[in-house]
Every structure is written in C-alpha cells, then in structure tokens.
Scaffold this motif. Structure first.
Motif, mmCIF file in Angstrom:
data_model
loop_
_atom_site.group_PDB
_atom_site.id
_atom_site.type_symbol
_atom_site.label_atom_id
_atom_site.label_comp_id
_atom_site.label_asym_id
_atom_site.label_seq_id
_atom_site.Cartn_x
_atom_site.Cartn_y
_atom_site.Cartn_z
ATOM 1 N N ASN A 1 52.576 72.826 50.206
ATOM 2 C CA ASN A 1 51.474 73.765 50.445
ATOM 3 C C ASN A 1 50.126 73.058 50.324
ATOM 4 O O ASN A 1 49.185 73.360 51.070
ATOM 5 C CB ASN A 1 51.554 74.924 49.455
ATOM 6 N N THR A 2 50.047 72.114 49.393
ATOM 7 C CA THR A 2 48.800 71.355 49.225
ATOM 8 C C THR A 2 48.507 70.532 50.467
ATOM 9 O O THR A 2 47.361 70.474 50.936
ATOM 10 C CB THR A 2 48.901 70.433 47.998
ATOM 11 N N LYS B 1 49.443 71.169 53.497
ATOM 12 C CA LYS B 1 49.043 72.082 54.573
ATOM 13 C C LYS B 1 47.574 72.460 54.445
ATOM 14 O O LYS B 1 46.842 72.514 55.443
ATOM 15 C CB LYS B 1 49.925 73.333 54.541
ATOM 16 N N GLU B 2 47.135 72.716 53.222
ATOM 17 C CA GLU B 2 45.734 73.073 53.005
ATOM 18 C C GLU B 2 44.813 71.894 53.318
ATOM 19 O O GLU B 2 43.741 72.059 53.907
ATOM 20 C CB GLU B 2 45.529 73.529 51.557
ATOM 21 N N LYS C 1 44.374 71.554 57.017
ATOM 22 C CA LYS C 1 43.408 72.525 57.544
ATOM 23 C C LYS C 1 41.989 72.003 57.365
ATOM 24 O O LYS C 1 41.128 72.178 58.234
ATOM 25 C CB LYS C 1 43.573 73.868 56.827
ATOM 26 N N GLY C 2 41.756 71.358 56.226
ATOM 27 C CA GLY C 2 40.440 70.786 55.977
ATOM 28 C C GLY C 2 40.096 69.703 56.984
ATOM 29 O O GLY C 2 38.942 69.582 57.416
ATOM 30 N N GLN D 1 50.094 63.164 49.189
ATOM 31 C CA GLN D 1 48.838 63.869 48.932
ATOM 32 C C GLN D 1 48.040 63.255 47.787
ATOM 33 O O GLN D 1 46.820 63.406 47.713
ATOM 34 C CB GLN D 1 49.115 65.343 48.636
#
Length: 204
Positions: A48-49, A51-52, A55-56, A90
């Motif tokens: 999930n991190t 994916k975020e 988006k950034g 990440q």
C-alpha cells in the motif's frame, strides 16, 4: 564541450573489415558445452505504501509537464530514478518505511536461502545482481547489507557472502579468490562483466 564515443555506424561494413584480421567464432561454431538456463519469474505485489508513493510520482510528473516546478528542483529524471527506487524497495525512499514481508528484496532473500540449502552438497555459488543501493561504507541504509544481514540471520555463514567490490581493483582479486575458492558463497554485484570475470577465475 566534451565529446565521447556513443555508437558504431555501418556496423556490417565494420565487421567485414574486422574479419580481415580476426577469426571470429560463435558459440555455435565451437559447439561449447554450456548448461541450459532455467528462468523463473517471481512476481512481488506492491505494498500500500508503494502504491501511495507511485501516486505521488504521477502528481510530480504532471506538475513537471505543466511547467509548474523549476527543473532544478524536480524533473523527469528524478521522477524516473525515484520510480526505480520505489519499485525495488520502498525503504530506498525512506529507510524508516516498513520492511514488507513480500517485498522484492525479501522474496529474493528467501529464494537465495532455499537454493543455498538445496545445493549444500554441491557447494554452488549464487550471484545477486543489483545496480541500485550499493554500499557506501558510511552507515547509510543499502540493500546489499540488508540482504546480507538477513541471510546471515537465516544461517548462511558470513564468510560465505561477498561483494564483488571486494575483488576490485584486480590486485586484490587473488586474495578474494583464495578466500572463496572452496567456499559456497553468495556474491553481490552491480557489474556483470566484473562478476563473470571473477567467477571464470574462480572456476579455472
């Protein structure tokens, strides 16, 4: 202004000239006895991190395209580089981010350890290629040390793990090869040519 060699032009003609003074033999000509490669693709689902973070990157790219940000502050080269970091692990964006169990790095560690266990009798050598996050010996986070420490925690002896940088420059390679001549080891490399050269010396 500096100029440097970039590419060959008229390659077929150049090869014809080169063959006048060289005897070129391909692997098929020599009928070399080489092992058959077995490829295995292992897919890692993004966290999930991740994916975020992706988006950034999209938002940054939009601002760059619309010229809303100074190129010296952010540009597509930085976005691309950060995208590679996020895709690999990440924690390369922020070492304080979670170490996901199913990340590419941890899947790699599990696979390497399984192979290490299953080939113990043959004492085979594994090569891990990673051209990102190489060790700088300044205490900063890097994936080389991260993978090494996890393999050691699983039971791989520290003396059986090496970085290709330990054998370069070449005057150090003899000592490097002597150290691992009879040891089953995991070898990290960001330089394919140097890694192959070391392994060729190791097996001769």
């Amino acid at each position: 202004m500096r100029t440097r060699f970039a590419r060959f032009h008229n390659l077929p003609e150049l090869m014809t000239i080169f063959k006048e003074c060289a005897d070129i033999k391909t692997a098929d000509d020599l009928e070399l006895n080489v092992p058959e490669a077995v490829f295995e693709n292992i897919a890692a689902e993004p966290s999930n991190t991740q994916k975020e973070l992706m988006k950034g990157l999209s938002e940054r790219a939009t601002k760059i395209h619309d010229k809303l940000v100074d190129p010296t502050v952010d540009n597509m080269l930085k976005v691309t580089s950060d995208g590679r970091k996020i895709g690999l692990d990440q924690r390369l964006m922020n070492p304080l981010l979670p170490d996901e169990d199913n990340s590419k790095v941890n899947l790699c560690v599990d696979k390497v350890y399984d192979i290490w266990q299953n080939t113990a009798e043959d004492r085979l050598t594994q090569l891990i290629f990673c051209d990102f996050s190489t060790p700088k010996n300044d205490g900063s986070f890097n994936l080389y040390d991260d993978v090494r420490d996890k393999l050691i925690a699983k039971g791989v002896p520290k003396e059986e793990i090496a970085y290709i940088h330990d054998s370069i420059p070449m005057q150090k390679s003899k000592r490097f090869l002597q150290r691992y001549a009879k040891a089953m080891c995991v070898c990290f490399s960001d330089q394919l040519q140097n890694a192959v050269q070391v392994l060729m010396c190791r097996t001769n």
